[in-house]
Design a protein around this motif. Structure first.
Motif, mmCIF file in Angstrom:
data_model
loop_
_atom_site.group_PDB
_atom_site.id
_atom_site.type_symbol
_atom_site.label_atom_id
_atom_site.label_comp_id
_atom_site.label_asym_id
_atom_site.label_seq_id
_atom_site.Cartn_x
_atom_site.Cartn_y
_atom_site.Cartn_z
ATOM 1 N N SER A 179 9.000 -6.517 -1.836
ATOM 2 C CA SER A 179 7.822 -7.540 -1.539
ATOM 3 C C SER A 179 8.501 -8.628 -0.999
ATOM 4 C CB SER A 179 7.094 -7.860 -2.895
ATOM 5 O OG SER A 179 8.068 -8.353 -3.715
ATOM 6 N N LYS A 180 8.054 -9.374 -0.165
ATOM 7 C CA LYS A 180 8.370 -10.754 0.257
ATOM 8 C C LYS A 180 7.147 -11.599 0.558
ATOM 9 C CE LYS A 180 10.637 -11.983 4.791
ATOM 10 N NZ LYS A 180 11.018 -11.447 6.106
ATOM 11 N N GLN A 181 7.519 -13.161 0.251
ATOM 12 C CA GLN A 181 6.616 -13.882 0.577
ATOM 13 C C GLN A 181 6.396 -14.301 1.973
ATOM 14 O OE1 GLN A 181 6.516 -17.175 -2.272
ATOM 15 N NE2 GLN A 181 6.003 -15.714 -4.070
ATOM 16 N N SER A 182 5.611 -14.989 2.170
ATOM 17 C CA SER A 182 5.383 -15.640 3.798
ATOM 18 C C SER A 182 6.186 -16.929 3.453
ATOM 19 C CB SER A 182 4.041 -15.966 4.056
ATOM 20 O OG SER A 182 3.445 -16.825 3.129
ATOM 21 N N LYS A 183 6.589 -17.347 4.904
ATOM 22 C CA LYS A 183 7.463 -18.684 4.936
ATOM 23 C C LYS A 183 6.718 -19.870 3.921
ATOM 24 C CE LYS A 183 9.809 -18.956 9.218
ATOM 25 N NZ LYS A 183 9.739 -19.431 10.508
ATOM 26 N N LYS A 184 5.284 -19.842 4.189
ATOM 27 C CA LYS A 184 4.822 -21.034 3.475
ATOM 28 C C LYS A 184 4.421 -20.416 1.735
ATOM 29 C CE LYS A 184 2.435 -23.276 7.093
ATOM 30 N NZ LYS A 184 1.146 -23.689 7.764
ATOM 31 N N GLY A 185 4.758 -19.040 1.507
ATOM 32 C CA GLY A 185 4.607 -18.581 0.132
ATOM 33 C C GLY A 185 2.893 -18.394 -0.124
ATOM 34 N N THR A 186 2.175 -18.616 0.876
ATOM 35 C CA THR A 186 0.778 -18.368 0.774
ATOM 36 C C THR A 186 0.648 -16.811 0.442
ATOM 37 O OG1 THR A 186 0.350 -20.001 2.349
ATOM 38 C CG2 THR A 186 -1.556 -18.648 1.738
ATOM 39 N N TYR A 187 1.046 -15.799 1.209
ATOM 40 C CA TYR A 187 0.828 -14.618 1.080
ATOM 41 C C TYR A 187 2.095 -13.734 0.616
ATOM 42 C CZ TYR A 187 -3.609 -15.418 3.599
ATOM 43 O OH TYR A 187 -4.660 -15.902 3.747
ATOM 44 N N THR A 188 1.878 -12.382 0.209
ATOM 45 C CA THR A 188 3.059 -11.648 -0.267
ATOM 46 C C THR A 188 2.839 -10.295 0.474
ATOM 47 O OG1 THR A 188 3.417 -12.658 -2.508
ATOM 48 C CG2 THR A 188 4.320 -10.637 -2.094
ATOM 49 N N SER A 189 3.925 -9.898 1.232
ATOM 50 C CA SER A 189 3.700 -8.536 1.621
ATOM 51 C C SER A 189 4.420 -7.365 0.814
ATOM 52 C CB SER A 189 4.267 -8.480 2.953
ATOM 53 O OG SER A 189 5.711 -8.412 2.922
ATOM 54 N N ILE A 190 3.748 -6.389 0.518
ATOM 55 C CA ILE A 190 4.452 -5.388 -0.310
ATOM 56 C C ILE A 190 4.265 -4.180 0.376
ATOM 57 C CG2 ILE A 190 4.050 -4.149 -2.556
ATOM 58 C CD1 ILE A 190 2.408 -6.684 -3.487
ATOM 59 N N SER A 191 5.352 -3.417 0.396
ATOM 60 C CA SER A 191 5.733 -2.184 0.924
ATOM 61 C C SER A 191 6.153 -1.235 -0.027
ATOM 62 C CB SER A 191 6.864 -2.122 2.036
ATOM 63 O OG SER A 191 6.571 -3.117 2.973
ATOM 64 N N VAL A 192 5.747 -0.075 -0.128
ATOM 65 C CA VAL A 192 5.842 0.948 -1.200
ATOM 66 C C VAL A 192 6.134 2.327 -0.584
ATOM 67 C CG1 VAL A 192 4.724 2.291 -3.327
ATOM 68 C CG2 VAL A 192 4.089 -0.210 -2.692
ATOM 69 N N THR A 193 7.298 2.755 -0.703
ATOM 70 C CA THR A 193 7.453 4.363 -0.109
ATOM 71 C C THR A 193 7.523 5.113 -1.510
ATOM 72 O OG1 THR A 193 8.765 3.185 1.714
ATOM 73 C CG2 THR A 193 9.199 5.745 1.019
ATOM 74 N N VAL A 194 6.748 6.151 -1.326
ATOM 75 C CA VAL A 194 6.652 7.079 -2.408
ATOM 76 C C VAL A 194 6.433 8.458 -2.031
ATOM 77 C CG1 VAL A 194 4.170 6.485 -2.662
ATOM 78 C CG2 VAL A 194 5.441 7.292 -4.504
ATOM 79 N N ASN A 195 6.813 9.396 -2.738
ATOM 80 C CA ASN A 195 6.735 11.001 -2.092
ATOM 81 C C ASN A 195 5.321 11.204 -2.801
ATOM 82 O OD1 ASN A 195 6.774 13.943 -2.662
ATOM 83 N ND2 ASN A 195 8.357 13.459 -1.261
ATOM 84 N N MET A 196 4.295 11.588 -1.986
ATOM 85 C CA MET A 196 2.951 12.135 -2.100
ATOM 86 C C MET A 196 2.685 13.572 -2.107
ATOM 87 S SD MET A 196 1.936 9.098 -3.376
ATOM 88 C CE MET A 196 -0.039 9.292 -3.498
#
Length: 95
Positions: A56-73
């Motif tokens: 996870s990573k917050q945007s520059k202003k901290g308004t949004y968070t991006s979340i990446s999930v890698t998982v075996n499905m």
């Protein structure tokens, strides 16, 4: 998105996943949510699967968070099931 649009979206997604992948396979989910610990925790709870890698990573202003999930499905239905499990989170954008 209304229910009919949702079903059409998931139907197209399933077709694409079947055409372009071999299953079981690693799948990368990407989400953007308004920065909120509860929302982030809810996504992490849905993906509390052995072997899942969450970043996870917050945007520059901290308004949004991006979340990446890698998982075996195991198959496209399992992929779609996870999208549906997080779809109720307010402000969530699936990429």
């Amino acid at each position: 998105m209304n229910e009919k649009q949702s079903e059409e979206f998931y139907s197209r997604l399933k077709e694409q996943l079947l055409e372009n992948g071999k299953w079981p396979s690693n799948y990368l989910y990407k989400f953007i949510v308004p920065t909120d610990d509860d929302k982030t925790a809810e996504i992490k709870k849905v993906f509390d699967i052995p072997g899942a890698v969450l970043e996870s990573k917050q945007s520059k202003k901290g308004t949004y968070t991006s979340i990446s999930v890698t998982v075996n499905m195991k198959n496209p239905d399992a992929v779609i099931e996870k999208y549906k499990a997080v779809s109720h989170i307010e402000g969530l954008i699936s990429l």
